[in-house]
Design a protein around this motif. Structure first.
Motif, PDB file in Angstrom:
ATOM      1  N   ALA A   1      -4.123  55.267 -29.159  1.00  0.00           N
ATOM      2  CA  ALA A   1      -3.359  56.518 -29.251  1.00  0.00           C
ATOM      3  C   ALA A   1      -3.346  57.177 -27.890  1.00  0.00           C
ATOM      4  CB  ALA A   1      -3.983  57.453 -30.284  1.00  0.00           C
TER       5      ALA A   1
ATOM      6  N   THR B   1       0.432  61.601 -29.536  1.00  0.00           N
ATOM      7  CA  THR B   1       0.013  62.922 -30.009  1.00  0.00           C
ATOM      8  C   THR B   1       1.207  63.842 -30.205  1.00  0.00           C
ATOM      9  OG1 THR B   1      -1.772  62.635 -28.427  1.00  0.00           O
ATOM     10  CG2 THR B   1      -1.708  64.695 -29.611  1.00  0.00           C
TER      11      THR B   1
ATOM     12  N   ILE C   1      -1.204  62.743 -34.906  1.00  0.00           N
ATOM     13  CA  ILE C   1      -0.532  61.637 -34.216  1.00  0.00           C
ATOM     14  C   ILE C   1       0.552  61.069 -35.126  1.00  0.00           C
ATOM     15  CG2 ILE C   1      -2.456  60.983 -32.713  1.00  0.00           C
ATOM     16  CD1 ILE C   1      -3.161  58.804 -34.778  1.00  0.00           C
TER      17      ILE C   1
END
Length: 693
Positions: A64, A240, A246
Motif C-alpha cells: 500500500a 491511501t 485504502i
C-alpha cells in the motif's frame, strides 16, 4: 514467509516500511523522492529493502502506498485539460462561486483561477425541478454537438454537473452515455457518481477536480502497476485515500479526488492504532516535517472526519480526515516584519538550499538553525552522523538577519525563533480542539515526523498536556500507518426531511441502497462477509440553519421508538460545538452517509514484557540552552541513543534522545520512559527535584 510493505511518498523523501507479520520485525528505509515519476522512488525503496534483507520479491503479499501526485497536480496546475458540461445558464458558476468571503475587506484579495477556462465550459438545454422531476428534457442533439466540439479540440477529460442531479441522475446518465458513444477515449466525471448531494457549487468544484485529476492519476496508476508487475511482486497495490482508508488502484482511478489530501492521512491512521495499543484513546496528532506541521484530533480512538475542506481555494465535498496544516517546519524561515516583530514561516528554505546548517548554500535563518545554535541538535551531525551540521553558518544566518536588525543577542534571537514557531503550532492545536469544543489537556499528544521530537515537549507544556507519545520510528511513522488501515468507501444521499412518521422508512431505504453499493464494492475487493463493517451518520441541523452537524447512528436508531435518541445526540453535539442548543426548535435531516469498511490483515506489533521503571543516566553530555524554564540558562544535558534504550528505562529531563530519523527533547522537570511497544512516553507534567536527579 510473507511480508507487508507500506510506502509514504513525500515532497522531499519517500519512506518505506517492511514488516514480517509473523515475527513482528520492522525495517524502515528512507530515500529521496522522484517528483517527475514518484513510482521510481517507490520501487527503488522496495527493491533496496528486499535486497538488503535477502527477501524474494514473491514473498510480498501486501503493498500500500500514499502519494502526493493528486495534491501536486492541483497545486502546480498540472492536471489534464478539462471541459465542463452544465445546465443552461450556469457555466459561470465556477467563477461566481458562493457568498463565502475569506477576506471580506481585502480589496486586493485574488480569487483562485478556475481549473476550467471559460471557452471550455458548455451549456446544454435541460432542467430538473428541485425534487428531481423533469422540467425540460435534455437536448440530445445539442449535447452531441458539444461532445463533437470537445473532441475536435483534443480535450481528454470531461466533467458533467447538472442542477439537482443528486435527486435524479437521469440527465447526467444520458450525457455520460453519449460521451462514451461519441468520444469513448475521454475520461468522464459526473457529479452523481462523485458527490450526489446538495449544494451546487461544492458539487461542481469537486466534480471538476475529479475530472482534472483523472487522466493524470490514470497514467500514474498504470505506470505504478506495471512497475510492480515488472518486479515480480505478486500483489495488486492499494492507495491511501483522504479518509484514512485504502482502496485498490482500479477503484481510485474513477475517483482520484478522494486521494487529493491523502498525504498526511496515513500518519493519523498510525496514531489511532497507537491509541488502540497503548490505551490512550484521546489523542492530538502532531506531524512536523521540513516545511509544515499537521495537526489532527482522535476521540475515543477514532480520527475526526471533515466534509468542509478546501483544496487550493475550492471546496472538496468528500470525507477527509480533519487535518490542519500550519507553515511551521524545520525549514521555516525566521524574518522581521515592517514593525520589527519576529515572525517564522510560512516560507520555507525547503530541502534545497535548506537551513544554513545543512551547508547547501542556505543563508536565511530557520527553525533548524535555532535548534543548532541552542545545542539541541548534535553539532557533530544528524542521521547517525551521516549528515554534518555547520554550526557557524547557523550563527551567521541568525546574527545577520535577526540580531543586527534588533537588540537581541544570538541566544535571545534563537530562543525567540523557537518561541514564535511553538506559538504558531499552539494555535494549530487550538484550532482543532478548543475551537471545536475540546480541551487540549484532556488529550495526549502523539509526536512524529522528523521535527516533532524537538518541539513536542514545549507544545505539551504550553497546552498543559500531561502525556506525549513518541513512536519508535517517528520519521517513517506515516508509512507504518499504511499497514494498519482498512479498505474504505464512502456513500451519500441527500433528502431534506424531518425525522417523523413515514419519513423514517425513506431514510432506511437510503441506507439500504447505499449498503448494497458498499457490499458490491467490498465483494470486488474480495472481502468476506464477516469482515465487512458499515458505519452510518446523518447530517442534522435546525430547520433554517445553513450548515449541519454529523451524528453517528445505528440502523435500530431509525425505528420510531428510538429516533428521539438521535435528536438528543444532535443537541449534545450542537451544544458541545457552539455552546448552546435549542431543544424546542424543529430538527431537519439533510444528508445520509455510509462508510463501507473491509477489514484486512494488519501488522501485529511486538509487545515486550513490562518492567519496573528504572532511572538511567548517560555518560555523554552537552550544554543545551533552555528558555522554557523560569530562569532560562544552559543545562548540562544527558544525551541518549534511542537504539540503546530498553523497556522500563526512565529518563529525567533535561535530556536529549537521538535516533536516525529525529531528535527528541525532554525539558527540565519532564521525564520519559520506554513502554512495552518501544514508544517513548514523556510525562510533561512531572516536577523533578534535585534529590531525584
Amino acid at each position: 514467509m510473507r511480508y507487508m510493505v507500506g510506502v509514504d511518498v513525500g515532497g522531499t523523501f519517500t519512506d518505506v516500511t517492511l514488516v514480517d507479520p509473523t515475527s513482528g520485525n520492522i525495517e524502515n528505509h528512507k530515500l529521496p523522492s522522484t517528483p517527475q515519476d514518484p513510482s521510481k522512488a517507490i520501487m527503488n525503496g522496495i527493491r533496496d529493502l528486499l535486497d538488503k534483507h535477502s527477501i524474494p520479491n514473491g514473498q510480498v503479499t501486501y503493498l500500500a502506498h500514499g502519494t502526493t501526485v493528486a495534491t501536486n497536480a492541483l497545486i502546480e496546475r498540472k492536471g489534464a485539460e478539462t471541459a465542463l458540461i452544465v445546465t443552461e445558464g450556469f457555466k459561470d458558476l465556477l467563477e461566481i462561486a458562493r457568498q463565502t468571503r475569506p477576506s471580506l475587506y481585502d480589496l486586493f484579495q485574488e480569487k483562485p483561477e478556475p481549473m476550467i477556462s471559460g471557452e471550455l465550459r458548455f451549456e446544454v438545454e435541460e432542467r430538473l425541478y428541485s425534487n428531481g422531476t423533469v422540467r425540460t428534457p435534455i437536448n440530445r442533439k445539442q449535447l452531441g454537438k458539444i461532445i463533437e466540439e470537445i473532441k475536435s479540440k483534443g480535450i481528454k477529460s470531461i466533467a458533467v454537473c447538472f442542477l439537482f442531479s443528486f435527486n435524479n441522475p437521469i440527465h447526467e446518465q444520458i450525457a455520460v452515455e453519449e460521451i462514451k458513444k461519441l468520444y469513448p477515449s475521454a475520461y468522464v466525471s459526473a457529479s452523481h457518481q462523485i458527490v450526489p448531494e446538495f449544494r451546487e457549487y461544492p458539487r461542481l468544484t469537486t466534480t471538476t477536480m475529479n475530472a482534472y485529476l483523472g487522466p493524470v492519476m490514470q497514467t500514474y496508476m498504470e505506470n505504478f502497476r506495471a512497475s510492480v508487475k515488472k518486479e515480480n511482486i505478486p500483489v495488486e497495490p492499494y492507495i491511501t485515500q483522504s479518509n484514512g482508508g485504502i482502496i485498490s488502484i482500479q477503484e481510485s482511478v474513477s475517483s482520484p479526488v478522494k486521494t487529493a489530501l491523502s498525504g498526511p492521512a496515513a500518519g493519523v491512521v498510525a496514531a489511532s492504532h497507537v491509541a488502540e495499543l497503548t490505551g490512550y484513546k484521546d489523542l492530538i496528532t502532531f506531524d512536523m516535517g521540513g516545511t509544515s506541521a499537521d495537526f489532527s484530533l482522535i476521540e475515543d480512538g477514532e480520527p475526526k472526519i471533515s466534509m468542509d475542506r478546501e483544496i487550493e481555494g475550492f471546496p472538496a465535498r468528500i470525507p477527509m480526515l480533519d487535518i490542519h496544516t500550519y507553515g511551521a517546519g524545520g525549514g521555516s524561515i525566521a524574518w522581521l516584519d515592517a514593525g520589527g516583530a519576529l515572525k517564522v514561516g510560512p516560507e520555507s528554505a525547503g530541502a534545497v538550499p535548506g537551513p544554513a546548517a545543512y551547508g547547501r548554500g542556505g543563508t536565511l535563518p530557520t527553525v533548524t538553525d535555532a535548534n543548532v545554535v541552542l545545542g539541541r541538535l548534535n553539532p557533530n551531525g544528524i542521521l547517525n552522523g551521516q549528515m554534518d551540521l555547520d554550526v557557524e553558518a547557523s550563527k551567521r544566518a541568525i546574527e545577520e538577519h535577526i540580531c543586527k536588525k534588533t537588540n537581541l543577542s544570538l541566544i535571545e534571537a534563537a530562543s525567540g525563533i523557537l518561541s514564535v514557531v511553538n506559538a504558531n503550532m499552539t494555535r494549530g492545536v487550538r484550532l482543532i480542539s478548543v475551537e471545536k469544543g475540546y480541551s487540549p489537556n484532556e488529550f495526549s499528544l502523539v509526536s512524529f515526523g522528523g521535527g516533532g521530537g524537538l518541539h513536542c515537549g514545549s507544545l505539551a507544556k504550553e497546552l498543559n498536556i500531561s502525556t506525549v507519545i513518541v513512536p519508535p520510528s517517528p520519521g517513517t511513522f506515516s508509512s507504518m500507518g499504511l499497514l494498519v488501515t482498512d479498505i474504505k468507501s464512502d456513500y451519500v444521499r441527500t433528502e431534506l426531511i424531518q425525522p417523523t412518521g413515514h419519513n423514517l422508512q425513506k431514510i432506511q431505504d437510503h441506507f439500504k441502497e447505499m449498503e448494497e453499493e458498499g457490499t458490491k464494492l467490498l465483494e470486488s475487493e474480495k472481502i468476506e462477509a464477516g469482515k465487512r463493517i458499515f458505519q452510518r451518520t446523518v447530517d442534522v441541523r435546525f430547520k433554517g440553519q445553513n450548515y449541519e452537524l454529523s451524528v453517528p447512528i445505528e440502523l435500530k436508531d431509525l425505528e420510531k421508538e428510538n429516533i428521539d435518541k438521535v435528536i438528543k445526540r444532535f443537541h449534545e453535539i450542537h451544544e458541545k460545538t457552539y455552546g448552546y442548543s435549542d431543544k424546542l426548535a424543529q430538527v431537519e435531516f439533510v444528508n445520509f452517509r455510509l462508510t463501507a469498511c473491509g477489514e484486512i490483515p494488519k501488522v501485529n506489533f511486538r509487545k515486550e514484557t513490562s518492567k519496573d521503571e528504572e532511572v538511567i543516566s548517560s555518560k555523554t553530555k552537552r550544554k543545551v540552552y533552555f528558555s522554557e524554564v523560569d530562569e532560562p540558562k544552559y543545562f548540562e544535558t544527558d544525551i541518549f541513543q534511542r537504539t540503546e534504550l530498553n523497556v522500563g528505562d526512565k529518563i529525567i529531563g533535561p535530556a536529549i534522545v537521538e535516533q536516525l530519523d529525529t531528535t527528541i527533547l525532554i525539558l527540565p522537570e519532564q521525564t520519559a520512559s520506554v513502554d512495552p511497544y518501544q514508544n517513548l512516553i514523556i510525562n510533561a507534567s512531572t516536577g523533578v527535584n534535585d534529590n531525584e536527579k
